[in-house]
Every structure is written in structure tokens, then in C-alpha cells.
Design a protein around this motif. Structure first.
Motif, short mmCIF file in Angstrom:
data_model
loop_
_atom_site.label_atom_id
_atom_site.label_comp_id
_atom_site.label_asym_id
_atom_site.label_seq_id
_atom_site.Cartn_x
_atom_site.Cartn_y
_atom_site.Cartn_z
N SER A 194 44.97 50.43 35.77
CA SER A 194 44.09 50.74 34.63
C SER A 194 44.65 51.87 33.78
CB SER A 194 42.68 51.09 35.12
OG SER A 194 42.71 52.19 36.02
N THR A 195 45.26 52.87 34.41
CA THR A 195 45.87 53.95 33.63
C THR A 195 47.08 53.45 32.88
OG1 THR A 195 47.11 54.68 35.61
CG2 THR A 195 45.02 55.81 35.12
N ALA A 196 47.82 52.54 33.49
CA ALA A 196 48.99 51.96 32.81
C ALA A 196 48.56 51.10 31.63
CB ALA A 196 49.80 51.13 33.80
N PHE A 197 47.49 50.34 31.80
CA PHE A 197 46.95 49.53 30.69
C PHE A 197 46.65 50.43 29.50
CE2 PHE A 197 45.24 45.17 32.00
CZ PHE A 197 46.24 44.98 32.95
N THR A 198 46.03 51.57 29.79
CA THR A 198 45.64 52.51 28.73
C THR A 198 46.88 53.12 28.07
OG1 THR A 198 43.69 53.04 30.07
CG2 THR A 198 44.15 54.46 28.19
N GLY A 199 47.85 53.52 28.88
CA GLY A 199 49.06 54.12 28.35
C GLY A 199 49.84 53.18 27.45
N MET A 200 49.93 51.91 27.84
CA MET A 200 50.69 50.95 27.04
C MET A 200 49.99 50.66 25.72
SD MET A 200 53.53 49.37 27.27
CE MET A 200 54.46 48.07 26.46
N TRP A 201 48.67 50.58 25.75
CA TRP A 201 47.88 50.34 24.54
C TRP A 201 48.10 51.47 23.54
CZ3 TRP A 201 42.44 52.49 23.99
CH2 TRP A 201 41.85 52.10 22.78
N LEU A 202 48.08 52.71 24.04
CA LEU A 202 48.25 53.88 23.17
C LEU A 202 49.70 54.03 22.71
CD1 LEU A 202 45.98 56.44 25.03
CD2 LEU A 202 45.45 55.13 22.98
N MET A 203 50.65 53.60 23.54
CA MET A 203 52.05 53.67 23.15
C MET A 203 52.31 52.79 21.93
SD MET A 203 55.07 54.96 23.79
CE MET A 203 54.97 55.58 25.47
N ALA A 204 51.71 51.60 21.91
CA ALA A 204 51.87 50.70 20.78
C ALA A 204 51.35 51.33 19.49
CB ALA A 204 51.16 49.38 21.04
N LYS A 205 50.32 52.19 19.63
CA LYS A 205 49.72 52.86 18.47
C LYS A 205 50.35 54.23 18.20
CE LYS A 205 45.21 52.43 18.22
NZ LYS A 205 43.78 52.52 18.61
N LYS A 206 51.38 54.56 18.98
CA LYS A 206 52.10 55.84 18.86
C LYS A 206 51.18 57.05 18.98
CE LYS A 206 56.24 54.43 16.31
NZ LYS A 206 57.16 54.77 15.18
N LYS A 207 50.28 57.00 19.96
CA LYS A 207 49.42 58.14 20.23
C LYS A 207 50.09 59.07 21.25
CE LYS A 207 45.92 57.03 17.60
NZ LYS A 207 45.56 57.88 16.42
N VAL A 208 50.09 60.35 20.96
CA VAL A 208 50.69 61.34 21.85
C VAL A 208 50.12 61.23 23.26
CG1 VAL A 208 50.92 63.82 22.32
CG2 VAL A 208 51.19 62.97 19.98
N GLU A 209 48.82 60.97 23.33
CA GLU A 209 48.12 60.95 24.63
C GLU A 209 48.57 59.82 25.54
OE1 GLU A 209 46.18 63.44 21.81
OE2 GLU A 209 46.72 61.30 21.66
N SER A 210 49.32 58.88 25.01
CA SER A 210 49.84 57.81 25.86
C SER A 210 50.67 58.39 27.00
CB SER A 210 50.71 56.84 25.05
OG SER A 210 51.85 57.49 24.51
N TRP A 211 51.35 59.50 26.71
CA TRP A 211 52.17 60.12 27.75
C TRP A 211 51.33 60.73 28.85
CZ3 TRP A 211 57.02 58.79 27.94
CH2 TRP A 211 57.68 58.42 26.77
N PHE A 212 50.14 61.23 28.58
CA PHE A 212 49.25 61.72 29.64
C PHE A 212 48.93 60.60 30.63
CE2 PHE A 212 47.90 64.93 26.35
CZ PHE A 212 48.30 66.05 27.06
N TRP A 213 48.64 59.43 30.05
CA TRP A 213 48.31 58.27 30.88
C TRP A 213 49.51 57.80 31.68
CZ3 TRP A 213 43.35 57.13 31.66
CH2 TRP A 213 42.43 57.58 30.72
N TRP A 214 50.71 57.86 31.08
CA TRP A 214 51.92 57.48 31.82
C TRP A 214 52.17 58.43 32.98
CZ3 TRP A 214 52.71 52.85 31.14
CH2 TRP A 214 52.88 52.22 29.91
N ILE A 215 51.93 59.71 32.76
CA ILE A 215 52.13 60.69 33.83
C ILE A 215 51.23 60.37 35.02
CG2 ILE A 215 51.73 63.12 34.46
CD1 ILE A 215 52.73 63.83 31.60
N VAL A 216 49.95 60.09 34.73
CA VAL A 216 49.01 59.75 35.81
C VAL A 216 49.43 58.46 36.50
CG1 VAL A 216 46.63 59.08 36.29
CG2 VAL A 216 47.09 60.94 34.69
N THR A 217 49.83 57.46 35.73
CA THR A 217 50.28 56.18 36.28
C THR A 217 51.47 56.37 37.22
OG1 THR A 217 49.56 54.95 34.32
CG2 THR A 217 51.22 53.90 35.71
N ASN A 218 52.43 57.15 36.79
CA ASN A 218 53.64 57.36 37.59
C ASN A 218 53.32 58.09 38.90
OD1 ASN A 218 55.21 56.17 35.57
ND2 ASN A 218 55.52 58.10 34.52
#
Length: 211
Positions: A143-167
Motif C-alpha cells: 500500500s505504501t508502494a502504491f502511494t509512492g508510485m502514484w505520487l512519483m508520476a505526479k512529481k510530488k516530493v512526498e513520493s520519496w517519503f512513501w518510498w522510504i517507508v516501503t523500502n
């Protein structure tokens, strides 16, 4: 599990790493590098990794992670098109930006929805077929990865917060499933995500200053 057992499992896992897993890992690392520098190659290179991991995740009964990589594959095509899209003045439509408070709420709800959906599906799968899944951990990483990928496509800085949690969540998850090299891969991605966050924060602030 003792320290010696962890080391033994790590060594055995590296020895048993397949060529496919090596390709998936190195293409995944390259993809994250491209995303950090906001390069469009993040998507074509990333597709190599996600397609391979769909197969590997199913093979290891990580069905939540398989769904993540299927989602990655679809979102990579979407993000690829979105990053290339330009307006009438030939300016790129999406730029690196911070999320608003409203968007943060949307992100949390988005993540919660997918966590509940994936956890429920995996719990049913585990009970019905005695599948070797870990519903709560798999659902959280997914679920965190789903969120990170969605935000990455929109170039949101916060996508990296979600990637950190996913990793962080994926490191022990894949280690337990004996995909040791992939576990190391997620540790590398964690470090890269921290640098990616710092880089995108800098870019977003520079864009704000130039407006």
C-alpha cells in the motif's frame, strides 16, 4: 533467529540468487537513479525490473508485492506519458512540487484503502490455500508502494517519503522469503530514496523561488 543463522541465510541467499533477480535488481537501482535526477529513463528501465519482479513475487508467494509490481508496470506507462506531456508553450505539464495539506489527506486515505483491500485479499488467500504469505507486512509494503508510485508520476516530493517507508518494510519481508539479494536491493533503494528526497526538495524550492 540468531546472528549466525542470519549470516548463514544471507550467504546461502546470495549463492542462490538467479540471473533474473540480478537483472531486476540492477535495472531497479538504475531506475531509481534516473528518478532522482528527474530523467525520463526512469520508466523504460523501471519496466524491466517490475515485469521480472511480477514473476519472482508470484514464485515466492508474495502476492501483494506481485500486485505492486503489476501496478508499477501500469503506472510506469502512465508516468512516462505524463512526464513527457507539454502545454501549448512547450513547457512540461508536471514539475517537482510539494503536496498541499489536502493532498496529504488524499495520500493517507489512498494508502489506507489499499492496505485494507490487500490485507483482506491476502488473509483470504492464506486461509483458503494455505499460501505462505504475511498479510499485514505484505499489505503494508504494497500500500505504501502504491502511494509512492502514484505520487512519483505526479512529481510530488512526498513520493520519496512513501518510498522510504516501503523500502524499510520490504527489507525484512524479502529476507524472510529468502530473496536475500532483493533484500539488499531494498536497502540500497532506501539510501537512494533519502538522497532522492533531498534532491527533489531542493528542486521544488528552486521552482517556488523562480515563480
Amino acid at each position: 533467529m540468531t546472528y549466525d543463522e542470519i549470516i548463514k541465510q544471507f550467504v546461502e541467499g546470495i549463492r542462490n540468487t538467479t540471473l533474473l533477480e540480478y537483472i531486476a535488481v540492477f535495472s531497479g537501482i538504475a531506475s531509481v537513479w534516473f528518478s532522482r535526477i528527474e530523467n525520463i529513463w526512469v520508466y523504460p528501465v523501471g519496466l524491466i525490473s517490475t515485469i521480472i519482479y511480477i514473476f519472482l513475487s508470484i514464485q515466492g508467494h508474495l502476492f501483494g508485492e506481485a500486485s505492486v509490481n503489476l501496478y508499477y508496470t501500469i503506472m510506469s506507462v502512465y508516468g512516462w506519458a505524463l512526464w513527457l506531456k507539454k502545454d501549448k508553450e512547450q513547457h512540461y505539464v508536471v514539475t517537482v512540487q510539494f503536496s498541499s495539506r489536502r493532498e496529504w489527506v488524499q495520500q493517507l486515505l489512498f494508502c489506507a484503502f489499499f492496505y485494507i483491500a490487500i490485507f483482506s485479499a491476502l488473509t483470504w488467500l492464506k486461509n483458503a490455500f494455505n499460501a505462505a504469505t504475511i498479510p499485514w507486512a505484505d499489505a503494508f509494503a504494497s500500500s505504501t508502494a502504491f502511494t509512492g508510485m502514484w505520487l512519483m508520476a505526479k512529481k510530488k516530493v512526498e513520493s520519496w517519503f512513501w518510498w522510504i517507508v516501503t523500502n524499510i518494510a520490504s527489507i525484512p519481508l524479502y529476507f524472510v522469503k529468502q530473496y536475500v539479494f532483493t533484500s539488499v536491493f531494498y536497502f540500497i533503494l532506501f539510501v537512494m530514496a533519502v538522497f532522492g528526497l533531498l534532491e527533489w526538495m531542493k528542486r521544488a524550492r528552486n521552482l517556488q523561488a523562480n515563480i
